[in-house]
Design a protein around this motif. Sequence first.
Motif, mmCIF file in Angstrom:
data_model
loop_
_atom_site.group_PDB
_atom_site.id
_atom_site.type_symbol
_atom_site.label_atom_id
_atom_site.label_comp_id
_atom_site.label_asym_id
_atom_site.label_seq_id
_atom_site.Cartn_x
_atom_site.Cartn_y
_atom_site.Cartn_z
ATOM 1 N N SER A 62 -4.842 2.203 -19.605
ATOM 2 C CA SER A 62 -5.896 2.782 -18.764
ATOM 3 C C SER A 62 -5.615 2.598 -17.282
ATOM 4 N N SER A 63 -4.886 1.543 -16.921
ATOM 5 C CA SER A 63 -4.694 1.224 -15.495
ATOM 6 C C SER A 63 -3.466 0.346 -15.312
ATOM 7 N N GLY A 64 -3.082 0.173 -14.050
ATOM 8 C CA GLY A 64 -1.972 -0.734 -13.740
ATOM 9 C C GLY A 64 -2.341 -2.168 -14.069
ATOM 10 N N THR A 65 -3.581 -2.524 -13.816
ATOM 11 C CA THR A 65 -4.053 -3.884 -14.124
ATOM 12 C C THR A 65 -3.905 -4.147 -15.619
ATOM 13 N N GLN A 66 -4.291 -3.149 -16.431
ATOM 14 C CA GLN A 66 -4.182 -3.353 -17.878
ATOM 15 C C GLN A 66 -2.716 -3.433 -18.313
ATOM 16 N N ALA A 67 -1.869 -2.584 -17.744
ATOM 17 C CA ALA A 67 -0.446 -2.594 -18.128
ATOM 18 C C ALA A 67 0.182 -3.952 -17.787
ATOM 19 N N ASN A 68 -0.130 -4.476 -16.597
ATOM 20 C CA ASN A 68 0.420 -5.790 -16.218
ATOM 21 C C ASN A 68 -0.110 -6.899 -17.122
ATOM 22 N N LEU A 69 -1.405 -6.842 -17.408
ATOM 23 C CA LEU A 69 -2.005 -7.888 -18.257
ATOM 24 C C LEU A 69 -1.380 -7.865 -19.658
ATOM 25 N N ALA A 127 1.755 -11.244 -5.138
ATOM 26 C CA ALA A 127 1.836 -10.316 -6.284
ATOM 27 C C ALA A 127 0.449 -9.769 -6.646
ATOM 28 N N HIS A 128 0.418 -8.463 -6.877
ATOM 29 C CA HIS A 128 -0.849 -7.852 -7.288
ATOM 30 C C HIS A 128 -1.353 -8.520 -8.564
ATOM 31 N N ASN A 129 -0.436 -8.798 -9.512
ATOM 32 C CA ASN A 129 -0.900 -9.351 -10.795
ATOM 33 C C ASN A 129 -1.196 -10.847 -10.729
ATOM 34 N N PHE A 170 -4.689 -9.885 -7.118
ATOM 35 C CA PHE A 170 -5.690 -8.803 -7.069
ATOM 36 C C PHE A 170 -6.119 -8.299 -8.452
ATOM 37 N N GLU A 171 -5.823 -9.080 -9.507
ATOM 38 C CA GLU A 171 -6.194 -8.577 -10.836
ATOM 39 C C GLU A 171 -7.123 -9.556 -11.550
ATOM 40 N N GLY A 172 -7.952 -10.225 -10.707
ATOM 41 C CA GLY A 172 -9.035 -11.047 -11.251
ATOM 42 C C GLY A 172 -8.568 -12.246 -12.064
ATOM 43 N N ILE A 184 7.902 -9.755 -10.918
ATOM 44 C CA ILE A 184 8.008 -9.337 -9.518
ATOM 45 C C ILE A 184 7.413 -7.936 -9.346
ATOM 46 N N GLU A 185 7.342 -7.508 -8.112
ATOM 47 C CA GLU A 185 6.683 -6.234 -7.780
ATOM 48 C C GLU A 185 7.606 -5.409 -6.876
ATOM 49 N N ASN A 186 7.715 -4.101 -7.169
ATOM 50 C CA ASN A 186 8.630 -3.244 -6.392
ATOM 51 C C ASN A 186 8.132 -1.799 -6.452
ATOM 52 N N LEU A 213 8.564 -6.254 -14.369
ATOM 53 C CA LEU A 213 8.376 -5.583 -13.079
ATOM 54 C C LEU A 213 7.013 -4.913 -13.036
ATOM 55 N N ASP A 214 6.198 -5.322 -12.060
ATOM 56 C CA ASP A 214 5.025 -4.518 -11.726
ATOM 57 C C ASP A 214 5.566 -3.352 -10.901
ATOM 58 N N GLY A 215 5.772 -2.249 -11.598
ATOM 59 C CA GLY A 215 6.365 -1.071 -10.957
ATOM 60 C C GLY A 215 5.315 -0.025 -10.645
ATOM 61 N N ALA A 216 4.156 -0.487 -10.197
ATOM 62 C CA ALA A 216 3.099 0.468 -9.827
ATOM 63 C C ALA A 216 3.694 1.593 -8.971
ATOM 64 N N ARG A 217 4.558 1.197 -8.017
ATOM 65 C CA ARG A 217 5.183 2.198 -7.127
ATOM 66 C C ARG A 217 6.701 2.146 -7.234
ATOM 67 N N VAL A 218 7.185 1.958 -8.451
ATOM 68 C CA VAL A 218 8.642 1.841 -8.619
ATOM 69 C C VAL A 218 9.347 3.160 -8.301
ATOM 70 N N ILE A 265 4.412 1.236 -14.818
ATOM 71 C CA ILE A 265 4.468 2.332 -13.823
ATOM 72 C C ILE A 265 3.055 2.887 -13.680
ATOM 73 N N CYS A 266 2.547 2.969 -12.453
ATOM 74 C CA CYS A 266 1.237 3.614 -12.259
ATOM 75 C C CYS A 266 1.428 5.113 -12.081
ATOM 76 N N LEU A 267 0.689 5.872 -12.853
ATOM 77 C CA LEU A 267 0.770 7.330 -12.773
ATOM 78 C C LEU A 267 -0.287 7.878 -11.826
ATOM 79 N N SER A 268 -1.263 7.027 -11.492
ATOM 80 C CA SER A 268 -2.416 7.482 -10.708
ATOM 81 C C SER A 268 -2.301 7.100 -9.236
ATOM 82 N N LYS A 269 -1.091 6.721 -8.805
ATOM 83 C CA LYS A 269 -0.909 6.420 -7.366
ATOM 84 C C LYS A 269 -0.137 7.594 -6.760
ATOM 85 N N GLY A 270 1.040 7.328 -6.183
ATOM 86 C CA GLY A 270 1.757 8.421 -5.519
ATOM 87 C C GLY A 270 2.078 9.587 -6.429
HETATM 88 C C1 LIG Z 1 1.315 -3.186 -6.916
HETATM 89 C C2 LIG Z 1 0.138 -2.851 -7.778
HETATM 90 N N1 LIG Z 1 0.140 -3.217 -9.061
HETATM 91 C C3 LIG Z 1 -0.884 -2.941 -9.869
HETATM 92 C C4 LIG Z 1 -2.002 -2.279 -9.408
HETATM 93 C C5 LIG Z 1 -3.166 -2.042 -10.333
HETATM 94 O O1 LIG Z 1 -3.380 -0.714 -10.611
HETATM 95 P P1 LIG Z 1 -4.815 -0.186 -11.086
HETATM 96 O O2 LIG Z 1 -5.623 -0.027 -9.844
HETATM 97 O O3 LIG Z 1 -4.516 1.093 -11.778
HETATM 98 O O4 LIG Z 1 -5.390 -1.204 -11.996
HETATM 99 C C6 LIG Z 1 -2.055 -1.869 -8.072
HETATM 100 C C7 LIG Z 1 -3.231 -1.130 -7.566
HETATM 101 O O5 LIG Z 1 -3.362 -0.828 -6.398
HETATM 102 C C8 LIG Z 1 -0.953 -2.167 -7.228
HETATM 103 O O6 LIG Z 1 -0.959 -1.825 -5.926
#
Ligand SMILES: Cc1ncc(COP(=O)(O)O)c(C=O)c1O
Length: 336
Positions: free
Chosen positions: A56-63, A82-84, A87-89, A135-137, A165-170, A193-198
């Motif tokens: 459903s989201s990048g947060t869920q994929a990382n978790l 790191a976002h995970n 910023f992921e609670g 890591i994040e990239n 790899l948190d590849g939200a923006r890989v 990989i986040c599909l809902s960003k760039g």
């Molecule tokens: C680097 C990175 N990872 C993960 C996420 C989480 O993605 P989502 O907002 O879809 O949960 C974000 C969201 O901005 C992000 O910037």
Amino acid sequence: MIDFRSDTVTRPCSKMRDAMSQAEVGDDVYGDDPTVNELEQWSAKRHGFEAAIFCSSGTQANLLALMAHCERGDEYLCGQQAHNYKFEGGGAAVLGSVQPQPIENEKDGTICLNKLEQAIKPDDSHFARTKLVSIENTINGKVLPLSYLADLRTFVNKHQLSLHLDGARVYNAATALDVDITEIAQHFDTMSICLSKGLGAPIGSLLLGSTELITKARRWRKVLGGGMRQAGILCAAAKIALTENVDKLQIDHDNAKYLAHQLNTITGFNVNIEQVSTNMVFVKVDKSIDIYAAAITLKAQGIILSPSENMRLVTHLDISKADIDTFISALKTVLI
Ligand SMILES: Cc1ncc(COP(=O)(O)O)c(C=O)c1O
């Protein structure tokens, strides 16, 4: 609206909306959705992994990745930024009983291998078991060098750790390096990989990995309430994001550079152009400028910012070069 807050604000294009309305669907919890199945199989192959799961989201994929790699009482090493971690609670700790061990990121976004080595815990019941490096990239718009990824792979092999790899923006990283995505993906056991960003899809992320890890992730996704039934509607848009929007990321990067140069023409705004390598611009705003008041005035004109003394502006599919000109001239007028 010209919205610089994030690349998450893009709206699905008409081609995506058409594909969504026509998508063949089924119940994905039964494995019956052909559009989900096709996207997962295609994306696993495309990125060089055995399997993939649509989340459903990048947060869920990382978790799911953290919970697939680590059991209760294990730990993952990650960057302090790191976002995970930040910023992921605290999801891995809250829901997975997995401890994060954050380490200060270097200025270029990497994590020093010596510091990582010192953070690995001995096999002793006093300590959590170190299992994973995450890591994040890109990280805060910065691209990690391919040589660092190769060194990190050697490092985790030596210490028998796994690598996520948190590849939200890989894809932004691959675009900036001008390499195929597999040049980055090859170093990792799992990659999100986040599909809902760039990439512009309305919803969704992918987690890629071995069949064994993705099977574990699929179980945790269900436990976490992420079994999504007729999710083919979302995967139809996701496929367009991956096949048609990757090539457009270079425009966002060029626009970010243009934005940075334009901001530097305004007294009191200072961007380090060298550091603009993808779609994020960080601008230092002089204390003499009330950027918070300026943001309120701009919002009334349809321009949205997240005001701050060290302000992040993000370019994306819904911001053109002409929009940047509109913003810069509105900003100059507001500051008079
Ligand atoms: C680097 C990175 N990872 C993960 C996420 C989480 O993605 P989502 O907002 O879809 O949960 C974000 C969201 O901005 C992000 O910037």
